[in-house]
Design an enzyme around this catalytic site. Structure first.
Site, PDB file in Angstrom:
ATOM      1  N   GLN A 116      -2.005  -7.308   4.445  1.00 39.06           N
ATOM      2  CA  GLN A 116      -3.375  -6.878   4.769  1.00 39.06           C
ATOM      3  C   GLN A 116      -3.952  -6.027   3.643  1.00 39.06           C
ATOM      4  O   GLN A 116      -5.116  -6.177   3.268  1.00 39.06           O
ATOM      5  CB  GLN A 116      -3.396  -6.036   6.059  1.00 39.06           C
ATOM      6  CG  GLN A 116      -3.241  -6.825   7.334  1.00 39.06           C
ATOM      7  CD  GLN A 116      -1.770  -6.862   7.770  1.00 39.06           C
ATOM      8  OE1 GLN A 116      -0.857  -6.750   6.958  1.00 39.06           O
ATOM      9  NE2 GLN A 116      -1.551  -7.050   9.049  1.00 39.06           N
ATOM     10  N   TYR A 137      11.168   5.485  -7.113  1.00 38.02           N
ATOM     11  CA  TYR A 137       9.725   5.725  -6.987  1.00 38.02           C
ATOM     12  C   TYR A 137       9.452   6.247  -5.581  1.00 38.02           C
ATOM     13  O   TYR A 137       9.731   5.543  -4.592  1.00 38.02           O
ATOM     14  CB  TYR A 137       9.031   4.375  -7.221  1.00 38.02           C
ATOM     15  CG  TYR A 137       7.550   4.327  -7.052  1.00 38.02           C
ATOM     16  CD1 TYR A 137       6.712   4.738  -8.069  1.00 38.02           C
ATOM     17  CD2 TYR A 137       6.972   3.810  -5.879  1.00 38.02           C
ATOM     18  CE1 TYR A 137       5.326   4.649  -7.936  1.00 38.02           C
ATOM     19  CE2 TYR A 137       5.594   3.719  -5.743  1.00 38.02           C
ATOM     20  CZ  TYR A 137       4.779   4.142  -6.774  1.00 38.02           C
ATOM     21  OH  TYR A 137       3.423   4.049  -6.640  1.00 38.02           O
ATOM     22  N   THR A 150       4.273  -3.820 -10.748  1.00 41.21           N
ATOM     23  CA  THR A 150       5.411  -4.207  -9.904  1.00 41.21           C
ATOM     24  C   THR A 150       5.081  -5.310  -8.894  1.00 41.21           C
ATOM     25  O   THR A 150       5.980  -6.040  -8.479  1.00 41.21           O
ATOM     26  CB  THR A 150       5.964  -2.981  -9.142  1.00 41.21           C
ATOM     27  OG1 THR A 150       4.886  -2.348  -8.445  1.00 41.21           O
ATOM     28  CG2 THR A 150       6.602  -1.978 -10.088  1.00 41.21           C
ATOM     29  N   GLU A 172       5.457  -2.568  -1.470  1.00 40.62           N
ATOM     30  CA  GLU A 172       4.494  -2.715  -2.580  1.00 40.62           C
ATOM     31  C   GLU A 172       3.111  -3.117  -2.060  1.00 40.62           C
ATOM     32  O   GLU A 172       2.358  -3.809  -2.731  1.00 40.62           O
ATOM     33  CB  GLU A 172       4.980  -3.751  -3.607  1.00 40.62           C
ATOM     34  CG  GLU A 172       6.263  -3.407  -4.291  1.00 40.62           C
ATOM     35  CD  GLU A 172       6.179  -2.130  -5.108  1.00 40.62           C
ATOM     36  OE1 GLU A 172       6.908  -1.175  -4.777  1.00 40.62           O
ATOM     37  OE2 GLU A 172       5.369  -2.085  -6.033  1.00 40.62           O
ATOM     38  N   GLY A 180      17.224 -27.259  12.249  1.00 35.87           N
ATOM     39  CA  GLY A 180      17.570 -27.200  13.674  1.00 35.87           C
ATOM     40  C   GLY A 180      18.564 -26.079  13.952  1.00 35.87           C
ATOM     41  O   GLY A 180      18.557 -25.035  13.278  1.00 35.87           O
ATOM     42  N   GLY A 201       1.801   5.463   4.377  1.00 34.59           N
ATOM     43  CA  GLY A 201       2.367   4.274   3.753  1.00 34.59           C
ATOM     44  C   GLY A 201       1.260   3.539   3.030  1.00 34.59           C
ATOM     45  O   GLY A 201       1.010   3.762   1.842  1.00 34.59           O
ATOM     46  N   PRO A 252       6.395   9.701   5.921  1.00 35.37           N
ATOM     47  CA  PRO A 252       6.099   9.418   7.325  1.00 35.37           C
ATOM     48  C   PRO A 252       4.602   9.707   7.522  1.00 35.37           C
ATOM     49  O   PRO A 252       4.156  10.802   7.209  1.00 35.37           O
ATOM     50  CB  PRO A 252       6.958  10.444   8.082  1.00 35.37           C
ATOM     51  CG  PRO A 252       7.969  10.937   7.081  1.00 35.37           C
ATOM     52  CD  PRO A 252       7.374  10.781   5.729  1.00 35.37           C
ATOM     53  N   GLY A 253       3.835   8.721   7.926  1.00 38.26           N
ATOM     54  CA  GLY A 253       2.397   8.953   8.125  1.00 38.26           C
ATOM     55  C   GLY A 253       1.550   8.615   6.912  1.00 38.26           C
ATOM     56  O   GLY A 253       0.321   8.700   6.964  1.00 38.26           O
ATOM     57  N   ILE A 303      12.796   4.977   0.315  1.00 45.68           N
ATOM     58  CA  ILE A 303      12.802   4.948  -1.156  1.00 45.68           C
ATOM     59  C   ILE A 303      13.972   4.095  -1.674  1.00 45.68           C
ATOM     60  O   ILE A 303      15.142   4.434  -1.463  1.00 45.68           O
ATOM     61  CB  ILE A 303      12.871   6.387  -1.738  1.00 45.68           C
ATOM     62  CG1 ILE A 303      11.764   7.260  -1.105  1.00 45.68           C
ATOM     63  CG2 ILE A 303      12.757   6.355  -3.259  1.00 45.68           C
ATOM     64  CD1 ILE A 303      10.351   6.706  -1.219  1.00 45.68           C
TER      65      ILE A 303
HETATM   66  C1  LIG Z   1      12.905  -2.074   2.172  1.00 47.58           C
HETATM   67  C2  LIG Z   1      11.770  -1.156   1.802  1.00 47.58           C
HETATM   68  C3  LIG Z   1      11.774  -0.576   0.549  1.00 47.58           C
HETATM   69  C4  LIG Z   1      10.748   0.306   0.201  1.00 47.58           C
HETATM   70  N1  LIG Z   1      10.788   0.939  -1.020  1.00 47.58           N
HETATM   71  C5  LIG Z   1       9.872   1.903  -1.308  1.00 47.58           C
HETATM   72  C6  LIG Z   1       9.985   2.679  -2.496  1.00 47.58           C
HETATM   73  O1  LIG Z   1      10.884   2.490  -3.327  1.00 47.58           O
HETATM   74  N2  LIG Z   1       9.062   3.662  -2.708  1.00 47.58           N
HETATM   75  C7  LIG Z   1       8.048   3.920  -1.837  1.00 47.58           C
HETATM   76  O2  LIG Z   1       7.241   4.826  -2.101  1.00 47.58           O
HETATM   77  N3  LIG Z   1       7.908   3.193  -0.686  1.00 47.58           N
HETATM   78  C8  LIG Z   1       8.803   2.206  -0.408  1.00 47.58           C
HETATM   79  N4  LIG Z   1       8.698   1.488   0.763  1.00 47.58           N
HETATM   80  C9  LIG Z   1       7.625   1.785   1.702  1.00 47.58           C
HETATM   81  C10 LIG Z   1       6.557   0.695   1.733  1.00 47.58           C
HETATM   82  O3  LIG Z   1       5.821   0.697   0.533  1.00 47.58           O
HETATM   83  C11 LIG Z   1       5.676   0.951   2.973  1.00 47.58           C
HETATM   84  O4  LIG Z   1       6.485   0.609   4.087  1.00 47.58           O
HETATM   85  C12 LIG Z   1       4.407   0.136   2.960  1.00 47.58           C
HETATM   86  O5  LIG Z   1       3.512   0.648   2.018  1.00 47.58           O
HETATM   87  C13 LIG Z   1       3.716   0.109   4.334  1.00 47.58           C
HETATM   88  O6  LIG Z   1       3.572   1.409   4.821  1.00 47.58           O
HETATM   89  P1  LIG Z   1       4.002   1.767   6.335  1.00 47.58           P
HETATM   90  O7  LIG Z   1       5.391   1.251   6.516  1.00 47.58           O
HETATM   91  O8  LIG Z   1       3.774   3.207   6.535  1.00 47.58           O
HETATM   92  O9  LIG Z   1       3.053   0.911   7.247  1.00 47.58           O
HETATM   93  P2  LIG Z   1       1.535   1.277   7.652  1.00 47.58           P
HETATM   94  O10 LIG Z   1       0.778   1.685   6.449  1.00 47.58           O
HETATM   95  O11 LIG Z   1       1.571   2.239   8.782  1.00 47.58           O
HETATM   96  O12 LIG Z   1       1.008  -0.119   8.151  1.00 47.58           O
HETATM   97  C14 LIG Z   1       1.303  -0.658   9.441  1.00 47.58           C
HETATM   98  C15 LIG Z   1       0.444  -1.900   9.632  1.00 47.58           C
HETATM   99  O13 LIG Z   1      -0.955  -1.545   9.589  1.00 47.58           O
HETATM  100  C16 LIG Z   1      -1.624  -2.332   8.624  1.00 47.58           C
HETATM  101  N5  LIG Z   1      -2.673  -1.546   7.964  1.00 47.58           N
HETATM  102  C17 LIG Z   1      -2.555  -0.307   7.427  1.00 47.58           C
HETATM  103  N6  LIG Z   1      -3.732   0.090   6.904  1.00 47.58           N
HETATM  104  C18 LIG Z   1      -4.604  -0.924   7.132  1.00 47.58           C
HETATM  105  C19 LIG Z   1      -5.999  -1.133   6.825  1.00 47.58           C
HETATM  106  N7  LIG Z   1      -6.705  -0.209   6.184  1.00 47.58           N
HETATM  107  N8  LIG Z   1      -6.562  -2.293   7.226  1.00 47.58           N
HETATM  108  C20 LIG Z   1      -5.839  -3.253   7.875  1.00 47.58           C
HETATM  109  N9  LIG Z   1      -4.548  -3.117   8.179  1.00 47.58           N
HETATM  110  C21 LIG Z   1      -3.934  -1.963   7.811  1.00 47.58           C
HETATM  111  C22 LIG Z   1      -0.548  -2.726   7.624  1.00 47.58           C
HETATM  112  O14 LIG Z   1      -0.904  -3.891   6.904  1.00 47.58           O
HETATM  113  C23 LIG Z   1       0.636  -2.938   8.530  1.00 47.58           C
HETATM  114  O15 LIG Z   1       0.598  -4.215   9.066  1.00 47.58           O
HETATM  115  C24 LIG Z   1       9.693   0.569   1.119  1.00 47.58           C
HETATM  116  C25 LIG Z   1       9.687  -0.068   2.372  1.00 47.58           C
HETATM  117  C26 LIG Z   1      10.715  -0.903   2.714  1.00 47.58           C
HETATM  118  C27 LIG Z   1      10.684  -1.545   4.080  1.00 47.58           C
END
Ligand SMILES: Cc1cc2nc3c(=O)[nH]c(=O)nc-3n(C[C@H](O)[C@H](O)[C@H](O)COP(=O)(O)OP(=O)(O)OC[C@H]3O[C@@H](n4cnc5c(N)ncnc54)[C@H](O)[C@@H]3O)c2cc1C
Length: 406
Positions: A389, A138, A262, A385, A359, A146, A143-144, A172
């Site tokens: 937050q 999926y 999911t 997923e 401990g 999430g 980058p930029g 992914i």
């Molecule tokens: C091991 C792993 C497996 C993954 N597998 C998949 C996959 O199969 N497919 C896929 O598409 N993605 C996958 N991901 C990506 C994952 O879904 C994203 O990392 C996640 O959605 C968070 O996005 P980001 O890392 O860009 O963080 P950001 O969105 O940049 O968030 C950074 C921080 O800001 C906070 N934040 C962001 N927006 C807000 C808001 N509006 N209000 C308050 N706080 C906010 C967040 O809660 C977080 O604490 C995976 C990630 C990991 C680590």
């Protein structure tokens, strides 16, 4: 509506996974963690075992079926069985759970939005994997983009009987090994959600490459890949649901429907890891403290164990509620987010507290000590997923739009 009793089949699934987890998986889990891959022979054996366990309650059956066999007005137990299995397998090793052959996180969007022909074509390759193990994946995150799913930049431009995709997807799960990946792209970023489209991009399509494989803190045996699309020509036939579906915000809705399916599974996995840590700490306390010892330290420790257990149990009940709603064909977005938010936090706390209770012993990295691994594995459950937050934002939006809900 929520059944607290498991069916005989679900109990059997639980017991089978518990003994497999204890006797076969846990003894190998640190080696897989170090080699950054689950042993392929184990996955093959597990696949064969899973095929023989498959019955009418098995959630995978829905994935494999091109057409729905069941009466949609009748409740089923497929989601419930899935969370029971997810919790138990993650209790043994969460990396395995995410590495199992099959459509994986790519399954729900194809199931929710694919045409009958697409379901047959894309799920068909998992019907028999005796020759070769196969995976689906999926691809939403970039980058930029999430948490802010609406701001994806991967572009798709119609060109005759195909779309040309350009962009980059990151983190992914099983993306490097997948036979196909559901890729979300946009016809125009300015359209936000309305511009999004979901495609199934098949391995080997020219212009579709695997980038770097991530080196992670936890879930190290599970693959997390970067995917690159450069002038990648994807047939219109691989646009999920067909073109007419996208007159509304179907692309974005496909991504969201995926999360409703999911998030409970991911939450159940968190409960499984949290429960593993809790049980370890409980047994450590039993072995190292005299139950009759009336000292304040002991009272404080059992109070912590009670809190860990209570929060994990509450999270499990919320997860079961969210899947009971799905099994009764009711919308469950709020409950799925509630379960995910609570399970992630309860399980992280359980892993931290288990180490504290044990401990110095709790922090050791030895061939037998899994606490340190669970502590590394669990953090991501409050990130992928949808972060904690984001779950709280989803819940509060639902509460404010549906003022009748409690
Ligand atoms: C091991 C792993 C497996 C993954 N597998 C998949 C996959 O199969 N497919 C896929 O598409 N993605 C996958 N991901 C990506 C994952 O879904 C994203 O990392 C996640 O959605 C968070 O996005 P980001 O890392 O860009 O963080 P950001 O969105 O940049 O968030 C950074 C921080 O800001 C906070 N934040 C962001 N927006 C807000 C808001 N509006 N209000 C308050 N706080 C906010 C967040 O809660 C977080 O604490 C995976 C990630 C990991 C680590």
């Amino acid at each position: 509506m929520i059944e607290f009793e498991l069916t005989d089949k679900q109990n059997m699934l639980r017991e089978t996974l518990a003994s497999l987890g204890k006797d076969v998986i846990r003894p190998q889990t640190l080696a897989w963690d170090r080699q950054k891959a689950v042993d392929e022979q184990f996955l093959r054996t597990f696949y064969t075992m899973q095929s023989s366990l498959r019955g009418p309650d098995n959630p995978m059956e829905d994935f494999y079926e091109g057409k729905k066999k069941r009466d949609p007005s009748k409740p089923v137990q497929t989601n419930r069985t899935a969370v029971v299995g997810c919790e138990m397998l993650a209790w043994a090793d969460a990396s395995i759970m995410l590495s199992l052959p099959g459509p994986g996180l790519g399954g729900p969007p194809v199931r929710a939005s694919g045409t009958s022909e697409q379901k047959e074509r894309f799920f068909g390759i998992f019907k028999n994997m005796d020759d070769e193990l196969r995976w689906g994946a999926y691809g939403l995150t970039e980058p930029g983009a999430g948490s802010d799913v609406a701001s994806i930049r991967t572009s798709c431009k119609k060109d005759g009987d195909a779309y040309i995709l350009n962009g980059r997807k990151c983190y992914i799960t099983m993306g490097g090994r997948a036979s196909w990946v559901v890729i979300f792209a946009t016809v125009d970023p300015a359209l936000g959600r309305a511009g999004q489209r979901a495609f199934v991009v098949e391995k080997g399509t020219p212009g579709f490459f695997v980038g770097k494989l991530e080196d992670k803190m936890g879930l190290r045996a599970n693959e997390t890949a970067e995917l690159v699309l450069e002038d990648c020509r994807v047939p219109v036939a691989n646009l999920l649901g067909g073109e007419e579906k996208y007159e509304t915000k179907e692309g974005f809705m496909t991504a969201m429907k995926t999360f409703d399916a999911t998030r409970p599974m991911v939450a159940a996995m968190a409960v499984g890891i949290g429960r593993a840590a809790y049980e370890y700490a409980r047994d450590f306390v039993k072995e190292n403290y005299m139950l009759s010892r009336p000292i304040p330290r002991y009272a404080a420790i059992v109070e912590r164990l009670a809190r860990m257990n209570r929060n994990l149990e509450a999270a499990r009940i919320l997860v079961w509620k969210s899947v009971a709603m799905a099994d009764h064909h009711q919308p469950n977005a709020k409950e799925a987010s509630m379960g995910k938010a609570l399970a992630g936090q309860a399980a992280i706390n359980a892993c931290v507290e288990a180490i504290e209770i044990c401990g110095a012993h709790g922090s050791l990295k030895t061939d037998h000590a899994l606490l340190e691994k669970w502590f590394r594995d669990i953090k991501v459950y409050d990130i992928f997923e949808g972060t904690g937050q984001i779950q709280r934002i989803v819940i509060s939006k639902r509460l404010l739009t549906d003022l009748k809900s409690f």
